[in-house]
Every structure is written in structure tokens, then in C-alpha cells.
Scaffold this active site. Sequence first.
Site, PDB file in Angstrom:
ATOM      1  CE  LYS A   1      28.445  12.887  -4.867  1.00  0.00           C
ATOM      2  NZ  LYS A   1      28.388  13.277  -6.302  1.00  0.00           N
TER       3      LYS A   1
ATOM      4  CG  HIS B   1      23.006   9.264 -13.391  1.00  0.00           C
ATOM      5  ND1 HIS B   1      24.079  10.222 -14.449  1.00  0.00           N
ATOM      6  CD2 HIS B   1      23.980   9.961 -12.560  1.00  0.00           C
ATOM      7  CE1 HIS B   1      24.226  11.332 -13.302  1.00  0.00           C
ATOM      8  NE2 HIS B   1      24.079  11.622 -12.720  1.00  0.00           N
TER       9      HIS B   1
END
Length: 459
Positions: free
Chosen positions: A165, A284
Site C-alpha cells: 500500500k 484474487h
Amino acid sequence: VGFKAGVKDYKLTYYTPDYETKDTDILAAFRVTPQPGVPPEEAGAAVAAESSTGTWTTVWTDGLTSLDRYKGRCYHIEPVAGEESQFIAYVAYPLDLFEEGSVTNMFTSIVGNVFGFKALRALRLEDLRIPTAYVKTFQGPPHGIQVERDKLNKYGRPLLGCTIKPKLGLSAKNYGRAVYECLRGGLDFTKDDENVNSQPFMRWRDRFLFCAEAIYKAQAETGEIKGHYLNATAGTCEDMMKRAVFARELGVPIVMHDYLTGGFTANTSLAHYCRDNGLLLHIHRAMHAVIDRQKNHGMHFRVLAKALRMSGGDHIHAGTVVGKLEGEREITLGFVDLLRDDFVEKDRSRGIYFTQDWVSMPGVLPVASGGIHVWHMPALTEIFGDDSVLQFGGGTLGHPWGNAPGAVANRVALEACVQARNEGRDLAREGNEIIREASKWSPELAAACEVWKEIKFEF
């Protein structure tokens, strides 16, 4: 003539309560909410018809084929406890209706047009039984759990990951630096965020290069095998394959794909490439909630999970369980077992409507990711067991001292939990105590415990 034109009730042809299901049938459990006034048998039969051979009126060409051989059959209907207007319709599909080795074709039939059907208010596919004859037409996961452990030389514990992130906006060089710090601190994997493909601020080739550099540097310094899930998802299949090929040329161990937004056809192609070239494949599930979040319409995630095991993937995101309701936990563990185990018994309390035999198809590692931190470690270790990947994004990068100490904190917490479990301690009861003890030996863990202490965890 032997052909009678006109519209007739579906249930005359497609509702067959006496039908004995065959070992080769694909079985489906649908949660059906009919429009007011439509009887359950008719609604269930309509689902069977519209997702197999039927159309709205009798057609002349029906006489050119054997309906008995090809039609879907609604063979059982049961009420749903506590829901007046809903029931579960069980439908059997003959194997010949489906193309071998194509999840795409299977879904186009079973969850195609029928979901827009007017006679139903809502329709949800709760579970599928894939017959062994059909399972065997799929390659499945590129490698599976055992091969992955052997490639990585990591045994007897869950694997640790971290999503880098901020997910969007970093340059490739800074991104690589964050990867290096996390891996150097003790994580096994770092991960591209699912939205990171190839944007103006960081093109895919630059990211791949700097991440590879980070991996090799961290490997050299720690003596452990490291990986970063390089997201190969792209706007075209050709671009996706180009990215996977470049990853292989760099010699990295693993790539990643968003299987629902990318599509099953692309995913299966990528999975085949990964097996042929020794790459692990991390999956994902972006977009899953669009399909699985409504309780009465769509598809349950366990169906998407089964489909992924057939299409191919070595890891898949599967929720975290922690802090959720008790029932949720059983349901999640149900589809986690469907991903990992070779044989899963029917068990309605865990949401499993059919016994599923995977006939030695490799398993998929479930990934727990999203809002978890060091205080969750004992619960995660207990719930998911060794065959899982635990991913702490903010739970690593949010550490007050930085990324590497954040990674150290997670690794220490994990090793402490695994050791405690192996010594026979009860992680559910003594979890907080185990973490507290470990933090005496690790200032990094102590700092992490301090930051997230007010986020209570009710087991």
C-alpha cells in the site's frame, strides 16, 4: 404429425421427482424465489429447462434429438427453514451438455439466461457437485499445496504475505523498496494490489524489474525463498501472457491474476502456462461480492471457489472469518476445505450441499486477507491451520516503525502461535497471552501490539 405446437407447463417435462441421479451428472442446488402464484414444481422445472434444453414453446426440432438424454431435471424440492417464499431446487444435468475442460461453458449453461427469468423473483446457485468424469477434464491448479511447499522449502506453518500500500500512486522504484523491506523483515510474500495492472504512474515492466531486484536481494540476505505476486492481469489475453512470460524470464516464483474480472477463459490459459513454466499462480477474487453478496440471488462463493480450482490457481482469497459471526465461520471453513481437500462430505451445517470428490486434483491455498493484525494471529492459526496464506497489508505497513519492523512483528507472532500450538496450548483461549509473552522478546511485536490493542477481537 407427432408434434404438438403451443406452450406447455415446464413441470410436465422437467420435474422428475423419481429420477435417480447418475454419477456422471452435474448436480446443482438452487435457492429459488418464485413470483407469487408460481408453484415450486413449476419454478424448479423452469430453472432446469432454461439452463439446459428448454425454450418457452414446443419446437419442431425437439423431434430431432433425444430430450431424455439431454434435458436437465429438477429431481427434488425442499423448503427453506424460516423463509416462506423460498425453496431449494435440486437439478441434475447430463454430462454431455458441457464442453470438456471449460468452466466458461459450464457457467454459460448453468448460470446463464435463466437468472433473468421472469417467473422467478430471484435465483441463487448455492452449490454444484462436479462429477469425477468432468473433474478429470480439467488440469486444475498449476501446482497445488505440496508442490508449492517443496518449491519454497517452507513447512509446518502458514505462509505470510502483505499487500503493498498505497495500492495506487507509488513509482516502481519506491514500490520495489517497500517489497524489499517487507521480505527482508520476514514475510514469505508480498503482493501487487488487485487494481495494480499497468498505469501511467507505474508501468508493468518497470514494476516487475524492481520487484525482482527486491526479491533477490531479500533472498540473499535472509537465506529464505521469497516471492512477490506480480499481477499479470491485463486488458487483453495477449498482454496478460506477455506479462507472465516476462515474469518467468526474470525467474520469479509466482504471478497473480484477478480471475473474475479477467474471466475464466483467460484464467485457464494462464494456469496452463504457469504449470508448463513452473510459476505459481495467486488468484484474487475482485468482483466476487457483486455475484455472491445477496443472500437470495447470484451465486455463493463456494461455487466460485470450486470453479477456480477447476480453472486453475494455487492461492485464492477466501475471507478472514475473524470477528465475524459464528455461522459465517462454519460456512467459510466449508469452502476452505473444498479448496484444499481431496474429498469433502456433504454437510449442510457448513453449507455443503453435495459430497465432492476431487479425484486427486491439486488443492488451492486459501488466503486470509483484509483488516487483520497481530492480535488476530492465534485465531487465524487455529482456524486456517498450516495450509493457508495470512496477508497483513495495513497490519505490516501500518507499523509505527516502518515496513521491515512490521514484517518482523508478524513473523514473530506467527512463529509464537505455531510453537504454542505444537506444544499443545489452546490458541482460542490463550491467544492474547501467547502474543503478550512473545512481545517481551520482540520490541517490534510489542510496538505492533500497542498500536492495534484497542481493536478488540471477540473469538
